[in-house]
Design an enzyme around this catalytic site. Sequence first.
Site, PDB file in Angstrom:
ATOM      1  N   GLY A 178      -2.858 -60.714 -74.274  1.00  0.00           N
ATOM      2  CA  GLY A 178      -2.000 -61.657 -74.381  1.00  0.00           C
ATOM      3  C   GLY A 178      -1.804 -62.377 -75.521  1.00  0.00           C
ATOM      4  O   GLY A 178      -2.832 -62.934 -76.132  1.00  0.00           O
ATOM      5  N   THR A 227     -10.160 -55.216 -74.444  1.00  0.00           N
ATOM      6  CA  THR A 227      -9.450 -53.863 -73.879  1.00  0.00           C
ATOM      7  C   THR A 227      -9.003 -52.995 -75.014  1.00  0.00           C
ATOM      8  O   THR A 227      -8.258 -53.689 -75.824  1.00  0.00           O
ATOM      9  CB  THR A 227      -8.746 -53.911 -72.764  1.00  0.00           C
ATOM     10  N   GLU A 285      -8.996 -58.340 -65.062  1.00  0.00           N
ATOM     11  CA  GLU A 285     -10.174 -59.271 -64.572  1.00  0.00           C
ATOM     12  C   GLU A 285     -11.166 -58.394 -63.642  1.00  0.00           C
ATOM     13  O   GLU A 285     -11.666 -59.128 -62.879  1.00  0.00           O
ATOM     14  CB  GLU A 285     -10.066 -60.671 -63.978  1.00  0.00           C
TER      15      GLU A 285
END
Lengths: 661, 661
Positions: A178, A139, A421
């Site tokens: 992350g 992203t 997701e």
Amino acid sequence: MNPDIVKERQNATFDVEKLTNILDGGPQKTKRRREIESLVLSDQEFQEEDPNFLSRSERYDQAVRKSAHMILKLREYGIADPEEIYCYKNCVHPNRPEPLDLHLGMFLPTLLNQATPEQMDRFFMPAWNLEIIGTYAQTEMGHGTHLRGLETTATYDPATQEFVLNSPTVSSIKWWPGGLGKTSNHAIVLAQLYTQGNFHGLHAFIVPIRDTNTHIPLPGIVVGDIGPKFGFNEVDNGFLKLDNVRIPRENMLMKYAKVEPDGTYVKPPSSKLTYGTMVFIRSMIVGVSAQTLAKSCTIAIRYSAVRRQSEIRPGEPEPQILDYQTQQYKLFPLLAMAYAFQFVGQYISETYHRISEDINHGDFNELPELHALSAGLKAFTTWAVNGGIEVCRMSCGGHGYSRSSALPDLYVEFTPTCTYEGENTVMMLQTARYLVKSYRQAREGQRLSGIVSYLNEGDHRRVQPQPVAARPTVVDINDLASLVDVYKLRAAILVELAAKSIQQELQRRKSQEDAWNNSAIDLVRASDAHCHYVVVKLFTDKLGEIGDTAVHSVLSTLALLYALHGITENSGDFLQAGLLTVPQVLQISVRIKELLSQLRPNAVPLVDAFDFHDKKLNSVLGRYDGNVYENMFEWARRSPLNATEVHESFHKYLKPLRSKL
Amino acid sequence: MNPDIVKERQNATFDVEKLTNILDGGPQKTKRRREIESLVLSDQEFQEEDPNFLSRSERYDQAVRKSAHMILKLREYGIADPEEIYCYKNCVHPNRPEPLDLHLGMFLPTLLNQATPEQMDRFFMPAWNLEIIGTYAQTEMGHGTHLRGLETTATYDPATQEFVLNSPTVSSIKWWPGGLGKTSNHAIVLAQLYTQGNFHGLHAFIVPIRDTNTHIPLPGIVVGDIGPKFGFNEVDNGFLKLDNVRIPRENMLMKYAKVEPDGTYVKPPSSKLTYGTMVFIRSMIVGVSAQTLAKSCTIAIRYSAVRRQSEIRPGEPEPQILDYQTQQYKLFPLLAMAYAFQFVGQYISETYHRISEDINHGDFNELPELHALSAGLKAFTTWAVNGGIEVCRMSCGGHGYSRSSALPDLYVEFTPTCTYEGENTVMMLQTARYLVKSYRQAREGQRLSGIVSYLNEGDHRRVQPQPVAARPTVVDINDLASLVDVYKLRAAILVELAAKSIQQELQRRKSQEDAWNNSAIDLVRASDAHCHYVVVKLFTDKLGEIGDTAVHSVLSTLALLYALHGITENSGDFLQAGLLTVPQVLQISVRIKELLSQLRPNAVPLVDAFDFHDKKLNSVLGRYDGNVYENMFEWARRSPLNATEVHESFHKYLKPLRSKL
């Protein structure tokens, strides 16, 4: 032990351990889960300060410390089964994601799936030994759902046999992955590939971002933490800006698509190859939803058993708040939902494993249905649980707002599942696309199989939105099979309604795309009804597997409550479609009250059966022993603001103010 | 300025400033509000670091600093009107409560209302000048809603003419009062009074808790912060344990009830005297709900105008996400709700002020209705907004989770309103009590007036849950007056249903109390329907006051959307009661889609009209200029985790781990 909660346990009408076994998938699995949990809980190295008492940087630090120790111990114990690793990790970092999640859950698996043997040699063992710590950077700041919209470019330079990676705009900066901000020294970067002047769409590249020795960012790399979020305080979600970063040609993941040394592009054999992982993760999220709601219900129901407040009958002692009908009406349907979603999670995970062998052999036959189902159920369950956690929290009165209750943390760590997701509305529309397609196939005379077979031409086609009086009603509101049918017919009707809306828009000369967008509300509603039907059906199916009479009985009550409560929440749909009569809807309201009373004695045993260890639950309100208040006082006294009796701000601001007024 | 958002503003069909004036209550009020806001915004002393980048202790410190400066400036500017103080404070601490809230909002007002002249002399000026900083300590660890259950005791000792205050149990420790933990040196403590061996119930006592000079807790006092919460990081919500703490007899607030030197107890003249404040605060909360939802809508709608994602038509540029029907369906009903609640807030505040004169003169005639209305509307609006903020947040995709969006903070600072000042379910049941009482009065032939007059015997009594076909339908779904009627009938029917449920329970020989508890679900539902009716009615009434045609037109569209959306959300009720037919419900769904399209061009102007200054909104996503991404990047780079390039945890844990694997 609080005497109220002792009494609750004495009232159980079933064997709690037997139900725990069913939830775990068998007594052996319960045993193994507890073994793994005790490995963690007895390990002094995993002792921690309550993260709520720490700064963000301290929280991150503590999480890295624990994750490092976790890796060490997993190797030592030889725990390698993904489910067991997951169980261990969930106990090390209860209710919280951690900085190495993407290294373990995305970087390593992506290497396994998409790296060539040469790349495996170069990257896998170093990554396995944490010389390489990786993340998965997809992203961008301005791009999430729509992969074709991603702006990061990888341009092949045959002169040096390198790819040149660039973030051409602010909105193209990689954002959210992350572990990207501070932890990783490598990233699998998704970028638009250009070679020989041609554009070939999104591909994955292994990009070193920090020096493996000094951990200092490499030239051309701007990397950092994206700042504080709602939850995820332990995770360094990061940004990555690439400025003419060159990587060797061999760093493109080339198991399928390839770029030859001269820049020739070689297509991958199938576009469905990365499809399975996505389905797997969404299926997992259904299970996470169930677990999170189960935790929330455990906390709220145990606390409601020890909390006494107000009066029902004057002069008598304050009743347990679990005796209030409104409290039961908040919590028991959620308890039923937690069980429903547990069984849905089991089903979807079993289904995935059953067909994943086929997928590995290139047989994608069953994948579209599972893909559609997992998308919709991911959205359906996460939305429901997202709201459900908050109902649980608010049912605990003021103390639900205290971090010591664990409910605020459960919420903030869970709520992102509604977006990541696969954004939930987008997920619902994906399922709707499958439903409308199936509906059209059925209309064209194809015979559908599987879970959408209810869309086949058949009885339901005669059911239309119409006055109730016009058709006879045969529904038995106490019979689950009959209720499954009703849910099925509702779904069929709403799919048809959505399909017809598209048809009408097309007849108004709208384009296919505008017709779709102008019917999106109906499409989401149809998906929702489809998922609701699936959940009621799977819960009912599960009952058939339960041998123990006492357990069967209490689960049947829960299933009935789940089904009937869903009807009252959506009674408009059922009345509108003529599936139920007005007297039946009134009767259902009465029946629900009876079911609440019936479940009341089993409420605490039913949450005990989820078998969350106190340390895993980490909630003062949800303690197994019910000794809430003394422990809440003790927790509060440890709060950092109590480190000194007088806060410095008194001397800095408040006292000096007096002379100025 | 982002070109997309510029274009949005050019499309407005109405004069934004005129609508802002209506929301403020007139052009003069808009002017004055902006004056006050600019006093704050131009004051360098109010500059702050983003609290999300600070530790809890630093946040508290910063808040105390700002509050101290605020007190100084309010005196300097001579701002004394409560509304203006509130406006100033809201700008100093945007979206956040602060440590002196209870001193200003509860301690001083309680002195004004309940202190004797002698007590005013002793306490008021010191409190005004912050030598005394006070809080209001009512709730205890084990006791909130049920005041009679409070355990703290105040026992009069005539020998020394003192009260002896005690916390006899852990659950009796005062818990939650804002400013109690670290800030206050006095507390108004609510305690059960014992004198001459008799019990006289709850009374208020002024208890010194810290030395006014050193700020060190006094003997017998254990005081501190209750630890981190969901939000309220700036506030030191505290605990207070009293161990034989002696205060002079004259420290009981004795304007009404009294204890003579010999211990004789003198009753207060009326029990309704403290009733008004409660009503006032609940009315205020309705306004806070409206403002909070307005902020959330401003952020989500502005961001949806600049955010482009995916595609509707292949090959075309990514559309603004505000063009997706699902996005409109999420946000526009909430926008309509924000307007509805603004007008409800205005109405209830005006009503309160109108009748507060009567209350001050001991005329409590209109109070019960206002009390019932404010209780129900407090619950109705806070629940709706609580969910609405989260819909707004999740409509922003991933970035809604970033603290830079302000949406997480809006949620956590707002959600306690569902619990404090009257737990929402309890509030709904209070309103229901009034409704059922009114219903019974009407059945006994009394003529009801005011907002419950619809419960009078009349046409609606013939309306019963029944098949739709059995009664003619006269509802015009495009006519607001007609929709108000439909909501009214729904409320009447649900009140009757609840009343009948109680009746049936009584016939089953249940006690009055059990009958009430066993009907609680129906009672809450009736209250909810009543409040919903009131909101639709007040919004419709408000339209009658709007002179400007263009503003009237857009507000009418919002009101219609609010009313119709509420029907689809509760279509079961309307169908069940035979108030609407199935074709009408289908028609309403179609009509809602039309209204969404109709509102689309005015969406950004409608949130602009709320007129939140960027610094007050404090949201990267909600910026007036729409320049989201560059500012988000800048914000992230300031995050504390980016203070160093390499986090120490790399050297402490990750690098050493390699050699162990």
